[in-house]
Motif scaffolding. Structure first.
Motif, PDB file in Angstrom:
ATOM      1  N   SER A   1       0.825  -1.210   0.000  1.00  0.00           N
ATOM      2  CA  SER A   1       0.000   0.000   0.000  1.00  0.00           C
ATOM      3  C   SER A   1       0.862   1.265   0.000  1.00  0.00           C
ATOM      4  O   SER A   1       0.491   2.272  -0.604  1.00  0.00           O
ATOM      5  CB  SER A   1      -0.957   0.006   1.194  1.00  0.00           C
ATOM      6  N   GLN A   2       2.010   1.231   0.667  1.00  0.00           N
ATOM      7  CA  GLN A   2       2.921   2.379   0.650  1.00  0.00           C
ATOM      8  C   GLN A   2       3.485   2.596  -0.747  1.00  0.00           C
ATOM      9  O   GLN A   2       3.558   3.726  -1.238  1.00  0.00           O
ATOM     10  CB  GLN A   2       4.066   2.175   1.657  1.00  0.00           C
ATOM     11  N   ILE A   3       3.891   1.517  -1.407  1.00  0.00           N
ATOM     12  CA  ILE A   3       4.425   1.619  -2.761  1.00  0.00           C
ATOM     13  C   ILE A   3       3.348   2.105  -3.728  1.00  0.00           C
ATOM     14  O   ILE A   3       3.594   2.966  -4.581  1.00  0.00           O
ATOM     15  CB  ILE A   3       4.995   0.257  -3.210  1.00  0.00           C
ATOM     16  N   LYS A   4       2.140   1.570  -3.577  1.00  0.00           N
ATOM     17  CA  LYS A   4       1.021   1.965  -4.438  1.00  0.00           C
ATOM     18  C   LYS A   4       0.721   3.454  -4.288  1.00  0.00           C
ATOM     19  O   LYS A   4       0.399   4.141  -5.266  1.00  0.00           O
ATOM     20  CB  LYS A   4      -0.216   1.138  -4.074  1.00  0.00           C
ATOM     21  N   ARG A   5       0.807   3.973  -3.058  1.00  0.00           N
ATOM     22  CA  ARG A   5       0.541   5.403  -2.810  1.00  0.00           C
ATOM     23  C   ARG A   5       1.489   6.281  -3.622  1.00  0.00           C
ATOM     24  O   ARG A   5       1.073   7.268  -4.244  1.00  0.00           O
ATOM     25  CB  ARG A   5       0.706   5.701  -1.323  1.00  0.00           C
ATOM     26  N   LEU A   6       2.775   5.931  -3.651  1.00  0.00           N
ATOM     27  CA  LEU A   6       3.747   6.734  -4.379  1.00  0.00           C
ATOM     28  C   LEU A   6       3.590   6.586  -5.891  1.00  0.00           C
ATOM     29  O   LEU A   6       3.727   7.553  -6.638  1.00  0.00           O
ATOM     30  CB  LEU A   6       5.161   6.351  -3.946  1.00  0.00           C
ATOM     31  N   LYS A   7       3.284   5.379  -6.330  1.00  0.00           N
ATOM     32  CA  LYS A   7       3.099   5.185  -7.770  1.00  0.00           C
ATOM     33  C   LYS A   7       1.861   5.931  -8.269  1.00  0.00           C
ATOM     34  O   LYS A   7       1.839   6.433  -9.399  1.00  0.00           O
ATOM     35  CB  LYS A   7       3.009   3.693  -8.089  1.00  0.00           C
TER      36      LYS A   7
ATOM     37  N   PHE B   1      11.675   3.098   5.365  1.00  0.00           N
ATOM     38  CA  PHE B   1      12.292   4.156   4.572  1.00  0.00           C
ATOM     39  C   PHE B   1      11.828   3.962   3.132  1.00  0.00           C
ATOM     40  O   PHE B   1      11.815   2.840   2.622  1.00  0.00           O
ATOM     41  CB  PHE B   1      13.818   4.079   4.629  1.00  0.00           C
ATOM     42  N   LEU B   2      11.443   5.054   2.484  1.00  0.00           N
ATOM     43  CA  LEU B   2      10.987   5.014   1.093  1.00  0.00           C
ATOM     44  C   LEU B   2      11.853   5.930   0.241  1.00  0.00           C
ATOM     45  O   LEU B   2      12.159   7.064   0.637  1.00  0.00           O
ATOM     46  CB  LEU B   2       9.542   5.487   0.993  1.00  0.00           C
ATOM     47  N   LEU B   3      12.253   5.437  -0.912  1.00  0.00           N
ATOM     48  CA  LEU B   3      12.990   6.246  -1.873  1.00  0.00           C
ATOM     49  C   LEU B   3      12.337   6.027  -3.230  1.00  0.00           C
ATOM     50  O   LEU B   3      12.215   4.880  -3.681  1.00  0.00           O
ATOM     51  CB  LEU B   3      14.466   5.808  -1.902  1.00  0.00           C
ATOM     52  N   ALA B   4      11.876   7.107  -3.865  1.00  0.00           N
ATOM     53  CA  ALA B   4      11.121   6.966  -5.105  1.00  0.00           C
ATOM     54  C   ALA B   4      11.512   8.047  -6.108  1.00  0.00           C
ATOM     55  O   ALA B   4      11.961   9.129  -5.732  1.00  0.00           O
ATOM     56  CB  ALA B   4       9.624   7.055  -4.816  1.00  0.00           C
ATOM     57  N   MET B   5      11.335   7.744  -7.401  1.00  0.00           N
ATOM     58  CA  MET B   5      11.627   8.729  -8.442  1.00  0.00           C
ATOM     59  C   MET B   5      10.520   8.735  -9.480  1.00  0.00           C
ATOM     60  O   MET B   5       9.824   7.733  -9.683  1.00  0.00           O
ATOM     61  CB  MET B   5      12.960   8.432  -9.117  1.00  0.00           C
ATOM     62  N   ASN B   6      10.360   9.868 -10.141  1.00  0.00           N
ATOM     63  CA  ASN B   6       9.337   9.969 -11.180  1.00  0.00           C
ATOM     64  C   ASN B   6       9.946   9.773 -12.561  1.00  0.00           C
ATOM     65  O   ASN B   6      11.148   9.543 -12.715  1.00  0.00           O
ATOM     66  CB  ASN B   6       8.574  11.297 -11.084  1.00  0.00           C
ATOM     67  N   LYS B   7       9.128   9.876 -13.603  1.00  0.00           N
ATOM     68  CA  LYS B   7       9.563   9.557 -14.955  1.00  0.00           C
ATOM     69  C   LYS B   7      10.542  10.575 -15.524  1.00  0.00           C
ATOM     70  O   LYS B   7      11.181  10.312 -16.556  1.00  0.00           O
ATOM     71  CB  LYS B   7       8.346   9.451 -15.876  1.00  0.00           C
TER      72      LYS B   7
END
Length: 208
Positions: free
Chosen positions: A137-143, A189-195
């Motif tokens: 659910s955390q990953i889905k929120r960022l995506k 810890f979450l690390l995410a990037m956009n396109k």
């Protein structure tokens, strides 16, 4: 004078969070040779900026007005520290390519519900409960927010490879680690990037 005793589990968590956050920020700055901007949301009285070995073009902190004004007063009273006020409109610029966050997770189990009940007794609401139900659910929120690639690790996972683990275990001693491991399994810890991120940035996700 009242001195609050902080539990060893919390102190170990502080150590891991501070170390991981500063390491990721420093790695990010190095990747771009300082040509980047760091936005620290909900900065509080964090001192990360003054502990960086290399600085970005801009390091901007945001928080509630009372917190910001008090921090400005403290910083300006010390001639060795420097700070500048900036226009909050910087947030309106569409340049955000990376998000790093420390968040609750796995709250759908019994331990998670106890955590929430404790917050409710103190009249604190956890508005993001649905997003913090589990790692998916955390990953889905960022995506859903257009961050296409996400790396998530629980604090428990990071703790296993924490370089100062033995030292902080001696400083903040525990008879047994059962509660500690349960607690660390409920934060991540979450690390995410956009396109819009470059290939260089894609490799940066592995820093976590």
């Amino acid at each position: 004078m009242v001195i609050m005793k902080i539990q060893p589990e919390i102190l170990r968590g502080y150590a891991i969070r501070v170390y991981t956050t500063r390491r990721i920020i420093q790695e990010f700055i190095s990747k771009f040779n300082g040509s980047c901007t760091i936005l620290n949301l909900g900065a509080g009285y964090d001192t990360t900026f003054w502990n960086l070995q290399h600085l970005p073009d801009k390091f901007v902190e945001f928080d509630l007005p009372d917190v910001v004004m008090n921090k400005l007063r403290i910083v300006r009273s010390n001639s060795l520290l420097r700070v500048e006020e900036t226009d909050a409109k910087i947030l309106a610029r569409n340049f955000t390519v990376c998000v790093y966050a420390y968040e609750p997770v796995n709250l759908e189990d019994r331990f998670g519900y106890v955590m929430i009940e404790n917050l409710q007794r103190r009249q604190i609401s956890l508005l993001g409960f649905d997003a913090a139900a589990n790692t998916d659910s955390q990953i889905k929120r960022l995506k859903k927010a257009d961050f296409h690639e996400v790396n998530l690790k629980t604090v428990k996972e990071v703790y296993e490879s924490f370089p100062d683990k033995k030292r902080i275990e001696k400083i903040h001693f525990l008879d047994e680690n059962e509660v500690l491991i349960q607690l660390f399994n409920h934060y991540c810890f979450l690390l995410a990037m956009n396109k819009n991120a470059s290939q260089k940035f894609s490799e940066f996700l592995n820093v976590l």
